[in-house]
Structure formats: C-alpha cells, structure tokens
Design a protein around this motif. Structure first.
Motif, short mmCIF file in Angstrom:
data_model
loop_
_atom_site.label_atom_id
_atom_site.label_comp_id
_atom_site.label_asym_id
_atom_site.label_seq_id
_atom_site.Cartn_x
_atom_site.Cartn_y
_atom_site.Cartn_z
N ALA A 176 79.56 -12.95 -68.12
CA ALA A 176 79.89 -14.27 -68.66
C ALA A 176 81.37 -14.36 -68.99
CB ALA A 176 79.04 -14.56 -69.89
N GLY A 177 81.97 -15.49 -68.64
CA GLY A 177 83.37 -15.73 -68.91
C GLY A 177 84.30 -15.30 -67.79
N GLU A 178 83.77 -14.59 -66.78
CA GLU A 178 84.59 -14.12 -65.68
C GLU A 178 84.61 -15.12 -64.52
OE1 GLU A 178 83.87 -9.33 -66.44
OE2 GLU A 178 82.92 -10.32 -64.72
N ILE A 179 85.64 -15.01 -63.67
CA ILE A 179 85.77 -15.83 -62.48
C ILE A 179 85.71 -14.90 -61.26
CG2 ILE A 179 87.18 -17.49 -61.21
CD1 ILE A 179 88.61 -18.14 -63.82
N TRP A 180 84.85 -15.23 -60.32
CA TRP A 180 84.69 -14.41 -59.12
C TRP A 180 84.75 -15.27 -57.87
CZ3 TRP A 180 84.63 -9.15 -58.88
CH2 TRP A 180 84.50 -8.47 -60.10
N ARG A 181 85.13 -14.61 -56.78
CA ARG A 181 85.25 -15.30 -55.50
C ARG A 181 84.73 -14.40 -54.39
NH1 ARG A 181 91.04 -17.82 -53.50
NH2 ARG A 181 90.25 -19.24 -51.90
N MET A 182 83.93 -14.96 -53.49
CA MET A 182 83.44 -14.25 -52.32
C MET A 182 83.89 -15.01 -51.08
SD MET A 182 79.48 -13.45 -53.47
CE MET A 182 79.02 -15.16 -53.23
N THR A 183 84.46 -14.31 -50.14
CA THR A 183 84.76 -14.93 -48.85
C THR A 183 84.15 -14.06 -47.76
OG1 THR A 183 86.88 -13.76 -48.53
CG2 THR A 183 86.95 -15.86 -49.73
N TYR A 184 83.67 -14.72 -46.71
CA TYR A 184 83.09 -13.99 -45.58
C TYR A 184 82.91 -14.95 -44.42
CZ TYR A 184 78.74 -15.97 -47.57
OH TYR A 184 77.78 -16.80 -48.09
N SER A 185 82.66 -14.39 -43.26
CA SER A 185 82.35 -15.19 -42.08
C SER A 185 80.88 -15.01 -41.75
CB SER A 185 83.22 -14.77 -40.89
OG SER A 185 84.58 -15.02 -41.17
N MET A 186 80.26 -16.10 -41.31
CA MET A 186 78.81 -16.14 -41.12
C MET A 186 78.49 -16.77 -39.78
SD MET A 186 76.11 -18.04 -43.70
CE MET A 186 77.11 -19.55 -43.78
N TYR A 187 77.54 -16.16 -39.07
CA TYR A 187 77.08 -16.69 -37.80
C TYR A 187 75.61 -17.04 -37.94
CZ TYR A 187 76.40 -17.06 -32.71
OH TYR A 187 76.13 -17.50 -31.44
N ILE A 188 75.29 -18.34 -37.81
CA ILE A 188 73.91 -18.83 -37.90
C ILE A 188 73.49 -19.30 -36.51
CG2 ILE A 188 72.34 -20.47 -38.99
CD1 ILE A 188 74.30 -20.70 -41.30
N PRO A 189 72.62 -18.56 -35.83
CA PRO A 189 72.17 -19.00 -34.50
C PRO A 189 71.24 -20.20 -34.63
CG PRO A 189 70.90 -17.11 -35.20
CD PRO A 189 71.96 -17.31 -36.25
N SER A 190 71.04 -20.89 -33.53
CA SER A 190 70.15 -22.06 -33.56
C SER A 190 68.71 -21.68 -33.83
CB SER A 190 70.25 -22.83 -32.24
OG SER A 190 69.99 -21.99 -31.15
N SER A 191 68.37 -20.41 -33.72
CA SER A 191 67.01 -19.95 -34.04
C SER A 191 66.75 -19.91 -35.54
CB SER A 191 66.75 -18.57 -33.43
OG SER A 191 67.69 -17.63 -33.91
N LEU A 192 67.81 -19.87 -36.35
CA LEU A 192 67.68 -19.90 -37.81
C LEU A 192 67.88 -21.34 -38.26
CD1 LEU A 192 67.35 -18.71 -40.60
CD2 LEU A 192 69.72 -17.88 -40.49
N LYS A 193 66.78 -22.01 -38.47
CA LYS A 193 66.81 -23.45 -38.71
C LYS A 193 66.59 -23.79 -40.18
CE LYS A 193 64.79 -24.19 -34.11
NZ LYS A 193 66.06 -24.53 -33.46
N ALA A 194 66.98 -25.00 -40.53
CA ALA A 194 66.66 -25.53 -41.86
C ALA A 194 65.17 -25.87 -41.91
CB ALA A 194 67.49 -26.78 -42.13
N THR A 195 64.60 -25.78 -43.11
CA THR A 195 63.16 -25.98 -43.27
C THR A 195 62.88 -26.98 -44.38
OG1 THR A 195 63.06 -24.07 -44.78
CG2 THR A 195 62.60 -23.66 -42.45
N THR A 196 61.61 -27.43 -44.42
CA THR A 196 61.22 -28.40 -45.45
C THR A 196 61.00 -27.75 -46.80
OG1 THR A 196 58.91 -28.12 -44.78
CG2 THR A 196 60.13 -29.95 -43.77
N THR A 197 60.82 -26.43 -46.81
CA THR A 197 60.71 -25.68 -48.06
C THR A 197 61.99 -24.87 -48.21
OG1 THR A 197 59.40 -24.10 -46.79
CG2 THR A 197 58.20 -25.66 -48.18
#
Length: 271
Positions: free
Chosen positions: A117-138
């Motif tokens: 608590a009280g700290e500031i953090w940062r994450m950076t990265y590159s991400m590859y999402i293929p079309s097989s990983l889709k958004a869902t209703t849940t």
C-alpha cells in the motif's frame, strides 16, 4: 496450435497472503497525467529474458493445477524469447466450471518483488493474442492483480469480454465495478500489442490506475482512473495467463494460446 511470429479493505473480501522482497535498478523516463499516478522517476526492478531464465521469472506457476490434461503439459513454457500459455478445451481448473493457466509475481533469483500500500508500480510487456483466443460472454482474464492467498478476490483485471456481441479488451477495477477503459479486440488479434499498466496501490479511494495499449507504435487506448480501491491487505501481486469461464454462450471457446515477451517491472517514486 497455429504458428505465430517470435519477437524480441479487510471486511469486503477474503484475505490471505505472505511476503518477501528483492530488486535491481535502471531508470525509465516518463510522466503520468493522472495526479494520483504522478512519479518523478521509474526504477527498473524486473526484466526477465524468457530464453535464459524461463519460468524462474515468476513467483509461482499455475500449470494445470488439477492435473486435468497431463498429455498437454506443460501448458506454460518459454519459447525462444516468449512466454507461452496454451489452453485446450479439455483443460480444467480445480473448480471445474473454469480453466486456468497462469503465472504470478516477479522473481529475481531467490527473491521476488512485493507490492505494498502506498507504492507506485508499472508493468510493461508485449502481448500476442491470436484470433483463437476470443472474447467471451463470461469472464476471460489475461492479467490480474490479486492479493496472494487461496480465496482472495481479484483487485484489477484485464479481460476479453463480449459487449453487445462485439469482442473487446477492457480493464476494470473490481471494487465498485469501475471500468477504466475498453476497446475493440478484433484489430488487435494476430499482432503484437504493447501494454503499459501503472498502479498506485491504495485502499478505499486512494488508489489509481493507468492502462495504455499500443499497436505498431500507435496508441490504441490510454485510460486512467483515480480514487479507486487497489488494495486488499498484506500485498498485491500481478498474474498473467489465460483464466476463463466455461459458461460462455457465444461459442467462442476453443483451443488457443497467448504469448508475452519483453516483460519489465518498475517502481515509481512519488513527486
């Protein structure tokens, strides 16, 4: 699997956890627009190379923890300069209505970073999402902030969600169901995306987050929220991978994977 390019609050929620620490350092310039996230400097604390440290980059590995699909193991592994997360339709978590292949935390050798608590953090990265990983209703989460411990609730989630039938990627703060930002997922499929996530860890209304996605150097979304709850108790820990419900009603679930690379962690100094 298809081929892909290789590229170089106590009363509110259940609480459990433990802590240790560790770090190293370089500076990253950058000022933040949201006052609650303002930092005079960023000190690099974590920069694992998948090709050399492999899964030792992380505090824990949650690879088929129910041992539901031995033939598919390992589901999480280093592949060249990338960390790869495979998900098969037969995979099941210990709760059989969902699937989970995730890693947690930021390890440096024999120690790991702890966020408080009280700290500031940062994450950076590159991400590859293929079309097989889709958004869902849940829920389909691909990054979470949580307090370590069995039964603890998510604090912040980056998710793939269908909204009005359309596939989106979004960031939410769980307490108060605060939507930080949301954008279309389809243009981000089958390409590398740069992620910049920044958080001020604060209880009640003292937290803040900023979420930036870029594609090919062009900013897709840059959204921030302050006055939000980003803490439970003890400490906060990031998670990455694929964690999704089997209750989707859109027919979007299939074998899939996700790649992460160029992962970096920075701690900010308050102005």
């Amino acid at each position: 699997m298809t081929s892909e390019p290789l590229r170089a609050g106590l009363s509110r929620r259940t609480i459990l956890g433990t802590a240790l620490g560790g770090a190293a350092a370089t500076a990253l310039p950058g000022a933040l627009r949201a006052p609650a996230l303002a930092a005079t400097a960023w000190t690099q604390k974590w920069a694992p190379a998948a090709s050399s440290v492999g899964l030792k980059a992380f505090e824990t590995i949650e690879d088929d923890r129910a041992d539901s699909h031995p033939a598919g193991q390992p589901h999480i592994f280093a592949q060249g300069d990338n960390f790869r997360f495979n998900m098969h339709m037969v995979d099941r978590d210990t709760s059989t209505d969902r699937q989970r292949q995730e890693v947690t935390g930021m390890r440096n050798g024999d120690s790991y970073l702890t966020w408080h608590a009280g700290e500031i953090w940062r994450m950076t990265y590159s991400m590859y999402i293929p079309s097989s990983l889709k958004a869902t209703t849940t829920f389909t989460h691909i990054m979470q902030l949580k307090q370590p411990g069995t039964g603890s609730s998510p604090i912040v989630v980056q998710s793939l969600r269908r909204v009005g039938g359309a596939e989106t990627i979004e960031l939410k703060v769980i307490e108060g169901d605060v939507l930080v930002g949301r954008t279309a997922l389809a243009p981000l499929h089958d390409t590398w995306i740069d992620v910049d996530f920044q958080v001020t860890i604060g209880d009640g209304s003292t937290g803040a987050v900023r979420w930036i996605l870029k594609k090919g150097g062009t900013t897709v979304i840059d959204a921030a929220k302050s006055g939000v709850d980003t803490f439970l108790a003890d400490r906060v820990r990031p998670k990455w991978g694929i964690y999704r419900s089997l209750g989707d009603t859109s027919g979007s679930l299939q074998d899939c994977y996700m790649l992460l690379t160029n992962m970096r962690g920075y701690q900010g100094k308050k102005s």
